[in-house]
Design a protein around this motif. Structure first.
Motif, PDB file in Angstrom:
ATOM      1  N   LEU A 194       1.887  12.364  -2.226  1.00 58.26           N
ATOM      2  CA  LEU A 194       2.850  11.500  -2.894  1.00 58.26           C
ATOM      3  C   LEU A 194       3.765  10.815  -1.889  1.00 58.26           C
ATOM      4  O   LEU A 194       3.986   9.603  -1.943  1.00 58.26           O
ATOM      5  N   CYS A 230       1.887   8.140   0.033  1.00 58.78           N
ATOM      6  CA  CYS A 230       1.630   6.946  -0.761  1.00 58.78           C
ATOM      7  C   CYS A 230       2.886   6.099  -0.941  1.00 58.78           C
ATOM      8  O   CYS A 230       2.795   4.931  -1.314  1.00 58.78           O
ATOM      9  N   CYS A 231       4.045   6.679  -0.676  1.00 54.52           N
ATOM     10  CA  CYS A 231       5.308   5.946  -0.773  1.00 54.52           C
ATOM     11  C   CYS A 231       5.809   5.542   0.605  1.00 54.52           C
ATOM     12  O   CYS A 231       7.015   5.451   0.855  1.00 54.52           O
ATOM     13  N   GLN A 283       2.844   0.934  -3.650  1.00 57.14           N
ATOM     14  CA  GLN A 283       3.183   2.353  -3.675  1.00 57.14           C
ATOM     15  C   GLN A 283       2.767   2.979  -5.003  1.00 57.14           C
ATOM     16  O   GLN A 283       2.178   4.071  -5.030  1.00 57.14           O
ATOM     17  N   THR A 301      -0.316   5.605  -5.370  1.00 55.69           N
ATOM     18  CA  THR A 301       0.061   6.916  -5.905  1.00 55.69           C
ATOM     19  C   THR A 301      -0.839   7.311  -7.064  1.00 55.69           C
ATOM     20  O   THR A 301      -1.343   8.438  -7.139  1.00 55.69           O
TER      21      THR A 301
END
Length: 353
Positions: free
Chosen positions: A58, A61-62, A71, A75
């Motif tokens: 997570l 992915c950000c 993002q 995610t």
């Protein structure tokens, strides 16, 4: 770093990396158990090594190199395990468009070091966007957003993580009453509150209290407090609007120029002002937003609600119709059309604001 050619399966690749790294927010086992009890007593050790890996994915992915849209897409693909088609359906875009968005996200991360993943504030924002998309789209993303946010609360002491979880739970508890038997939107003031999930509300309140006890209030905690006040009212008429307005005052106070930086909060406050000080006062508050979001359907819908609150039904019908004309979501558009028709059928103005 990504290999020369980004992997087709970012989840598998990131999982391999996650096996060699620790999540920055990971705490000792004893602290984790304490947080589990604070967030969900009796939940037990539901957070496992798999959960830690999920959180690492997570945060990756950000990554700050990605746009918010990328993002969210990455995610859902790498962490949520959704197919490209499912993600595209959730956001009402063609599958090819979403595939391009995910590919761009992977290219943007090519050559980037993963020692600079997204910070917690970005992760919370992405989870909030995922949750919001779950209500608007054709694919239910709400459960996934709640699951990931629950895991996050077990890995960090940041009260805003708990605030976001509380907000999700308190809003999700109303889901059974949000649509009627024909699948049409039912507004909060007209919902059958007997259908609300009281256990989920109780959990949301408990999580919120644990966050507020840390005395570091933020946006998600404040929004959750507003949601809790709505959930606490047995009937719409019993809503504690003065308290709702007080929390909105705190919310708009978080930014230096809320009219331009947080118009949604100012619009929500305007509705609360209308319920506390009269529809006319609320409408004057919406006037402050005319140049900022006067072209958005929610602005016209809020004015329709306030005009109806003040008894000016013809003007309310006009505002609802204009909101319907500008709405992009089919369900919301149809709901606003019905609101306009209902206001017209109710007859001429019967009072002032």
């Amino acid at each position: 770093m990504w290999p020369e050619h980004p992997p087709d399966d970012p989840r598998a690749w990131l999982s391999a990396v996650a096996a060699r790294r620790l999540v920055d927010a990971r705490r000792s086992e004893a602290a984790r158990h304490r947080r589990e009890e604070a967030v969900d007593p009796g939940h037990g050790s539901a957070a496992t090594e798999e959960g830690d890996d999920t959180l690492f994915l997570l945060f990756c992915c950000c990554h700050p190199e990605l746009t918010p849209a990328s993002q969210v897409a990455l995610t859902l693909r790498a962490v949520g395990g959704l197919s490209t088609r499912e993600i595209a359906d959730a956001f009402y875009v063609p599958e090819a468009t979403m595939a391009q968005r995910i590919s761009r996200a992977k290219r943007a991360l090519r050559g980037q070091r993963l020692d600079r993943p997204g910070d917690l504030a970005v992760v919370l924002r992405v989870l909030y966007l995922v949750y919001s998309a779950g209500h608007a789209g054709r694919v239910d993303l709400v459960g996934e957003a709640i699951r990931l946010t629950r895991q996050l609360t077990l890995a960090t002491d940041e009260p805003e993580a708990r605030g976001l979880l509380a907000l999700m739970l308190l809003n999700h508890a109303r889901l059974p009453a949000r649509l009627d038997a024909q699948g049409r939107i039912v507004t909060l003031d007209r919902q059958d509150r007997r259908l609300w999930d009281t256990r989920e509300i109780a959990e949301g309140v408990r999580v919120l209290q644990s966050a507020l006890a840390l005395q570091r209030p933020g946006r998600y905690q404040i929004e959750a407090a507003i949601a809790a006040l709505h959930d606490d009212a047995a009937r719409a008429e019993e809503t504690d609007w003065p308290q709702v307005l007080a929390w909105y005052d705190d919310l708009v106070g978080l930014t230096e120029d809320p009219v331009r930086q947080d118009p949604a909060a100012v619009l929500g406050r305007a509705v609360a002002v209308g319920h506390v000080h009269g529809a006319g006062a609320g409408l004057r508050e919406t006037d402050r937003l005319r140049d900022v979001i006067g072209d958005r359907h929610r602005w016209h819908a809020a004015r329709g609600h306030l005009l109806e609150l003040g008894g000016d039904l013809p003007a309310a019908a006009t505002a609802y119709a204009e909101a319907a004309r500008r709405a992009t979501n089919v369900a919301e558009r149809d709901h606003l059309v019905r609101q306009a028709a209902r206001a017209r059928a109710a007859g001429p103005a019967s009072g002032g604001g």
